[in-house]
Design a protein around this motif. Structure first.
Motif, mmCIF file in Angstrom:
data_model
loop_
_atom_site.group_PDB
_atom_site.id
_atom_site.type_symbol
_atom_site.label_atom_id
_atom_site.label_comp_id
_atom_site.label_asym_id
_atom_site.label_seq_id
_atom_site.Cartn_x
_atom_site.Cartn_y
_atom_site.Cartn_z
ATOM 1 N N LEU A 130 -5.418 3.069 -8.338
ATOM 2 C CA LEU A 130 -6.274 3.367 -9.484
ATOM 3 C C LEU A 130 -5.932 2.482 -10.680
ATOM 4 O O LEU A 130 -6.807 2.112 -11.459
ATOM 5 N N ALA A 131 -4.652 2.124 -10.804
ATOM 6 C CA ALA A 131 -4.205 1.290 -11.916
ATOM 7 C C ALA A 131 -4.366 -0.202 -11.612
ATOM 8 O O ALA A 131 -4.034 -1.035 -12.448
ATOM 9 N N GLY A 132 -4.859 -0.511 -10.401
ATOM 10 C CA GLY A 132 -5.048 -1.908 -10.030
ATOM 11 C C GLY A 132 -3.759 -2.628 -9.691
ATOM 12 O O GLY A 132 -3.686 -3.850 -9.734
ATOM 13 N N LYS A 133 -2.709 -1.867 -9.338
ATOM 14 C CA LYS A 133 -1.412 -2.461 -9.004
ATOM 15 C C LYS A 133 -1.256 -2.606 -7.495
ATOM 16 O O LYS A 133 -1.808 -1.814 -6.728
ATOM 17 N N LYS A 134 -0.456 -3.575 -7.088
ATOM 18 C CA LYS A 134 -0.098 -3.724 -5.682
ATOM 19 C C LYS A 134 0.774 -2.522 -5.328
ATOM 20 O O LYS A 134 1.631 -2.116 -6.101
ATOM 21 N N THR A 135 0.542 -1.972 -4.186
ATOM 22 C CA THR A 135 1.302 -0.791 -3.801
ATOM 23 C C THR A 135 1.748 -0.890 -2.358
ATOM 24 O O THR A 135 1.161 -1.611 -1.565
ATOM 25 N N GLY A 136 2.767 -0.194 -2.030
ATOM 26 C CA GLY A 136 3.269 -0.144 -0.660
ATOM 27 C C GLY A 136 3.817 1.235 -0.392
ATOM 28 O O GLY A 136 3.676 2.144 -1.213
ATOM 29 N N ASN A 137 4.433 1.397 0.742
ATOM 30 C CA ASN A 137 5.033 2.685 1.102
ATOM 31 C C ASN A 137 4.063 3.842 0.885
ATOM 32 O O ASN A 137 4.333 4.782 0.151
ATOM 33 N N PHE A 138 2.917 3.757 1.525
ATOM 34 C CA PHE A 138 1.907 4.796 1.388
ATOM 35 C C PHE A 138 2.403 6.130 1.929
ATOM 36 O O PHE A 138 3.144 6.180 2.906
ATOM 37 N N ASP A 139 1.966 7.209 1.285
ATOM 38 C CA ASP A 139 2.203 8.572 1.763
ATOM 39 C C ASP A 139 0.858 9.147 2.152
ATOM 40 O O ASP A 139 -0.159 8.906 1.492
ATOM 41 N N PHE A 140 0.868 9.934 3.226
ATOM 42 C CA PHE A 140 -0.339 10.578 3.727
ATOM 43 C C PHE A 140 -0.050 12.051 3.939
ATOM 44 O O PHE A 140 1.079 12.445 4.201
ATOM 45 N N THR A 141 -1.082 12.863 3.836
ATOM 46 C CA THR A 141 -0.971 14.275 4.179
ATOM 47 C C THR A 141 -2.020 14.570 5.241
ATOM 48 O O THR A 141 -3.120 14.011 5.222
ATOM 49 N N THR A 142 -1.675 15.458 6.192
ATOM 50 C CA THR A 142 -2.537 15.718 7.344
ATOM 51 C C THR A 142 -2.321 17.127 7.878
ATOM 52 O O THR A 142 -1.290 17.748 7.598
ATOM 53 N N ASN A 143 -3.280 17.593 8.662
ATOM 54 C CA ASN A 143 -3.099 18.873 9.342
ATOM 55 C C ASN A 143 -2.444 18.697 10.710
ATOM 56 O O ASN A 143 -2.152 19.673 11.392
ATOM 57 N N ALA A 144 -2.168 17.461 11.134
ATOM 58 C CA ALA A 144 -1.457 17.208 12.396
ATOM 59 C C ALA A 144 0.012 17.595 12.222
ATOM 60 O O ALA A 144 0.605 17.358 11.168
ATOM 61 N N LYS A 145 0.585 18.175 13.240
ATOM 62 C CA LYS A 145 2.008 18.515 13.239
ATOM 63 C C LYS A 145 2.814 17.256 13.567
ATOM 64 O O LYS A 145 2.298 16.312 14.166
ATOM 65 N N PRO A 146 4.099 17.220 13.213
ATOM 66 C CA PRO A 146 4.909 16.024 13.464
ATOM 67 C C PRO A 146 4.859 15.526 14.914
ATOM 68 O O PRO A 146 4.754 14.320 15.153
#
Length: 147
Positions: free
Chosen positions: A35-51
């Protein structure tokens, strides 16, 4: 909704989970950086799938915690998705199962974690700053709109 462009690898993580019947959203600081227009890495995701379900889809992943977080090195995601190009060898994508939490004795980690059932339930445990903003594909989603 606001259009946001996710990196190809992040889109592919979401798509693979979606194709296998699971919800998945990019969440938190990486969304803030986009949103800030910055390069980003190490994305985090949330899901209903179990590990265990996540690990079946991402065989080179690791899961060694009580918080429902499966880690995948970007260096493993690129070959899995047939992608090429320069990558940061230390970049990790983390996919965490929806959850609910109890108190925080150490003020950082929850004392108890239970699997949640919905995105709204997961986001309601987060502080209402950037950590509750999610993206699915290219759209910013406000799960609490109209509430």
């Amino acid at each position: 909704m606001l259009n946001i462009t996710l990196p190809t690898a992040a889109e592919k993580v979401i798509a693979l989970l979606n194709q296998n019947g699971f919800e998945c959203y990019a969440v938190g600081g990486s969304v803030r950086d986009l949103l800030a227009g910055k390069k980003t890495g190490n994305f985090d995701f949330t899901t209903n799938a179990k590990p265990e379900q996540i690990q079946k889809l991402f065989p080179d992943s690791f899961y060694d915690n009580a918080f429902g977080t499966v880690g995948i090195a970007l260096s493993h995601l690129y070959p899995q998705f047939g992608m090429t190009g320069a990558i940061d060898e230390e970049e990790i994508y983390e996919i965490t199962t929806y959850r609910t939490e109890s108190s925080y004795s150490d003020r950082r980690r929850p004392d108890q974690v239970s699997w949640g059932k919905t995105l709204e339930e997961d986001l309601s445990r987060r502080d209402f700053t950037i950590n509750a903003i999610v993206v699915n594909k290219q759209f910013l989603i406000d799960p609490f709109a109209g509430r």
